[in-house]
Scaffold this motif. Structure first.
Motif, short mmCIF file in Angstrom:
data_model
loop_
_atom_site.label_atom_id
_atom_site.label_comp_id
_atom_site.label_asym_id
_atom_site.label_seq_id
_atom_site.Cartn_x
_atom_site.Cartn_y
_atom_site.Cartn_z
N GLU A 1 20.15 47.13 -22.11
CA GLU A 1 19.70 47.92 -23.12
C GLU A 1 18.15 48.15 -22.82
O GLU A 1 17.57 49.15 -23.39
N ALA A 2 17.44 47.17 -22.81
CA ALA A 2 16.02 47.29 -22.95
C ALA A 2 15.36 48.26 -21.50
O ALA A 2 14.54 48.73 -21.96
N LEU A 3 15.98 47.98 -20.45
CA LEU A 3 15.69 48.89 -19.41
C LEU A 3 15.98 50.17 -19.78
O LEU A 3 15.24 51.25 -19.18
N VAL B 1 13.32 35.56 -18.18
CA VAL B 1 13.71 36.51 -16.91
C VAL B 1 12.58 37.52 -16.83
O VAL B 1 12.32 38.39 -18.14
N LEU B 2 12.13 37.69 -15.80
CA LEU B 2 11.00 38.64 -15.68
C LEU B 2 11.69 39.80 -14.80
O LEU B 2 12.34 39.33 -13.42
N LEU C 1 7.43 46.24 -16.71
CA LEU C 1 7.62 44.82 -16.16
C LEU C 1 8.57 44.44 -17.97
O LEU C 1 7.91 44.42 -19.05
N LEU C 2 9.85 43.94 -17.73
CA LEU C 2 10.52 43.52 -18.79
C LEU C 2 10.39 41.95 -18.79
O LEU C 2 10.89 41.24 -17.75
N VAL C 3 9.96 41.32 -19.94
CA VAL C 3 9.93 39.85 -20.19
C VAL C 3 10.90 39.62 -21.03
O VAL C 3 11.10 40.15 -22.42
N THR C 4 12.12 38.83 -20.74
CA THR C 4 12.84 38.43 -21.67
C THR C 4 13.26 36.86 -21.78
O THR C 4 12.90 36.03 -20.80
N HIS C 5 13.09 36.30 -23.08
CA HIS C 5 13.14 35.01 -23.26
C HIS C 5 14.34 34.53 -24.21
O HIS C 5 14.46 35.40 -25.05
N THR D 1 12.73 40.35 -26.08
CA THR D 1 12.36 40.95 -25.19
C THR D 1 11.15 41.91 -25.43
O THR D 1 10.67 42.18 -26.37
N GLU D 2 10.22 42.15 -24.36
CA GLU D 2 8.97 43.04 -24.27
C GLU D 2 9.01 43.81 -23.28
O GLU D 2 9.16 43.30 -21.95
#
Length: 226
Positions: free
Chosen positions: A32-34, A61-62, A69-73, A92-93
């Motif tokens: 979804e974020a991508l 997860v990078l 760059l998707l940063v998910t924690h 997510t960011e």
């Protein structure tokens, strides 16, 4: 701790499944974020912490995907003593690669006096900083006078939002360190691509008379002769 995924692994979902930390939820949130972007290099870092009788897990997860760059924690938390009620919080960011200001790596080698090319890194720390949100840490300002009880306000530091991951061969395995090193290389290449040198052809030669004529006409007079 679970080893990090290889940055060159063809399937991000396989890496998430291997980590075993809510892989289906993570896969859906990342997709979804991508928002249609094709995932490329990625890094999956799973950590487990023990706090007295509780176990806390965190996963970061990078994902490099085209221009971002998707940063998910993910954090999970037990809501009852028996651990039957669990809550997972996912953040997510999406960071534009053009906004990345720093990709820093710190290497640790044991017995450096015996180093040979190709020796494994024992520990690697990857730091990524980007322009955007600022993190401000404040604390009451101190005073050198022990008798002073006045209010001196607050002092603090303002830092760019950043991310730091530490990977150790002892704790995470040699493959995890190699994966982090590969992702750091991919991150540097994506955020700071090499500039290809372009040669500009030399201007065609002109006669002195032509130059004088052009300069004269610029100021409203003609110095062209002949």
């Amino acid at each position: 701790m679970t080893p990090l995924s290889s940055a060159s692994a063809p399937d991000l979902h396989t890496a998430l499944t291997r980590a075993g930390f809510y892989p289906k939820i993570l896969a859906d949130v990342i997709d979804e974020a991508l928002d249609g972007r094709e995932p490329g290099g990625h890094l999956v870092h799973l950590e487990t912490h023990f706090d007295q009788h509780e176990v806390h897990r965190h996963i970061t997860v990078l994902v490099l995907a085209e221009d971002v760059l998707l940063v998910t924690h993910v954090d999970d938390q037990q809501l009852d003593e028996k651990g039957k009620e669990v809550m997972a919080q996912i953040s997510t960011e999406l960071v534009q690669l053009s906004k990345v200001t720093t990709v820093a790596t710190s290497y640790v080698y044991h017995q450096p006096q015996n180093y040979r090319s190709g020796d494994l890194v024992k520990e690697l720390t990857l730091g990524i900083a980007w322009a955007g949100a600022q993190r401000i840490d404040l604390a009451p300002a101190g005073c050198p006078d022990p008798e002073c009880d006045a209010d001196h306000g607050y002092t603090g530091t303002s830092q760019q939002e950043d991310l730091v991951l530490r990977v150790s061969a002892e704790a995470d395995g040699a493959n995890a360190v190699a994966a982090a090193r590969s992702f750091a290389l991919a991150m540097r290449r994506a955020s700071a691509p090499r500039v290809t040198e372009t040669r500009v052809p030399a201007p065609a030669s002109v006669s002195t008379t032509e130059v004088r004529g052009r300069v004269g006409s610029r100021f409203g007079r003609n110095t062209h002769q002949g």
